[in-house]
Design a protein around this motif. Sequence first.
Motif, short mmCIF file in Angstrom:
data_model
loop_
_atom_site.label_atom_id
_atom_site.label_comp_id
_atom_site.label_asym_id
_atom_site.label_seq_id
_atom_site.Cartn_x
_atom_site.Cartn_y
_atom_site.Cartn_z
N SER A 22 0.90 2.43 7.66
CA SER A 22 -0.37 2.82 7.08
C SER A 22 -0.63 4.51 7.67
O SER A 22 -0.96 4.98 6.67
N HIS A 61 1.52 6.65 5.52
CA HIS A 61 0.83 6.73 4.09
C HIS A 61 0.00 7.60 3.96
O HIS A 61 -0.25 8.69 3.23
N GLY A 102 1.42 10.60 3.21
CA GLY A 102 1.77 10.40 1.65
C GLY A 102 2.94 9.49 1.50
O GLY A 102 3.55 9.35 0.29
N ASP A 109 5.51 6.42 1.06
CA ASP A 109 5.64 5.12 0.59
C ASP A 109 5.79 4.16 1.53
O ASP A 109 6.63 4.19 2.39
N VAL A 110 5.01 2.98 1.79
CA VAL A 110 5.15 2.03 2.72
C VAL A 110 5.76 0.62 2.23
O VAL A 110 5.83 -0.31 2.71
N GLN A 162 6.43 -4.77 3.27
CA GLN A 162 5.34 -4.51 4.25
C GLN A 162 5.42 -5.96 5.28
O GLN A 162 5.23 -5.72 6.48
#
Length: 60
Positions: free
Chosen positions: A26, A29, A33, A35-36, A42
């Motif tokens: 998190s 991200h 920025g 991508d998670v 996740q």
Amino acid sequence: MEFGELEQPRDFTTVRVFTSMIAAPSQAHAVLGLDVGSPEQQRTYIERAVDMLRQGVEKR
């Protein structure tokens, strides 16, 4: 202890390390920025983090 429950960590460092592991995607991200991944990715990440914590706590 029931399945899925964790033994209470014996020290605050364990809690800090685990929280950092869970929060890292998190933060990456929000700050960078990055991508998670999908919700499934996740979930897999969090499951692995929990497994690692359990293995470490059980060895103590």
